[in-house]
Design a protein around this motif. Sequence first.
Motif, short mmCIF file in Angstrom:
data_model
loop_
_atom_site.label_atom_id
_atom_site.label_comp_id
_atom_site.label_asym_id
_atom_site.label_seq_id
_atom_site.Cartn_x
_atom_site.Cartn_y
_atom_site.Cartn_z
N GLY A 41 -44.63 -57.88 24.99
CA GLY A 41 -43.93 -59.10 25.35
C GLY A 41 -44.62 -59.91 26.43
O GLY A 41 -45.84 -60.06 26.47
N THR A 42 -43.80 -60.43 27.35
CA THR A 42 -44.30 -61.30 28.42
C THR A 42 -44.71 -60.51 29.66
O THR A 42 -44.94 -61.10 30.71
CB THR A 42 -43.21 -62.31 28.81
OG1 THR A 42 -42.06 -61.58 29.30
CG2 THR A 42 -42.80 -63.17 27.63
N GLY A 108 -42.07 -63.34 24.07
CA GLY A 108 -40.72 -62.87 24.38
C GLY A 108 -40.02 -62.33 23.15
O GLY A 108 -39.38 -61.27 23.19
#
Length: 252
Positions: A41-42, A108
Amino acid sequence: MTGRPATVRHTAGPAGLLLVAAAAAWVWAVTRWGGAHAMPGTMGLGLPAFLAVWTLMMAAMMLPATAPVAALYARTITVHRAPRMVAFTVAYLLVWVAAGLPAYALAGGLGRAASLPAAVGTAAAAAVFAVGGLYQLTPLKDRCLAKCRSPLGLMLRYASYPGPSRDLRAGAHHGAFCLGCCWSLMVLLAAFGLMNLWAMVVVAAVITAEKLVPAGRLVARAVGIVSMALAVAVFWVPALAPGLTGGGMAGM
């Protein structure tokens, strides 16, 4: 305009500055993330911090392959070369900063997929590999790559830009072609882990080879075929996509 990559001659000035900036970004990446495993993800970052990290990543990976084009553009400038090349480079990087916004949203979403049952992360990885691989084989990829490999036509276009905004417009225009050429390779980082240092090195090497070596188009097609093969193989070897399957691999 013959399809040959831009020459690397006469790059000691403007190109050298771009290479120094890229080297500084690589030093930061190695120092900050060199010992880290692939992160999904981030990476737990908010949007401003993500964009800062993303911009440094793009500078490290994209500026070396852009240096010959920057050197060619610099030869069209007769006065105030240094500040104008700074404007060109900043505009170029701003295109990649803007690309960081959809990248943040994608990271995300994929990060949430990675937190679900393993089959979901594996399916997401397969989709990432398939999309990136398919784009590598499209005419649009070929067109954008051709502009990056043979930028003389672009130089003629940029020479026609009037006024003080010429350098900003030229940098942004070339950045848009680079984005169109390389976004599919950046998407692959979502599968390997955005700050997977070994994946960054390999992707940066592919970008440089696509743009500068004589067989660059063949490199692009080979990467597309390999990526599509990974889309199938990841179902049997989920660790191929540690950024989405929790493979825990430090490299690829």
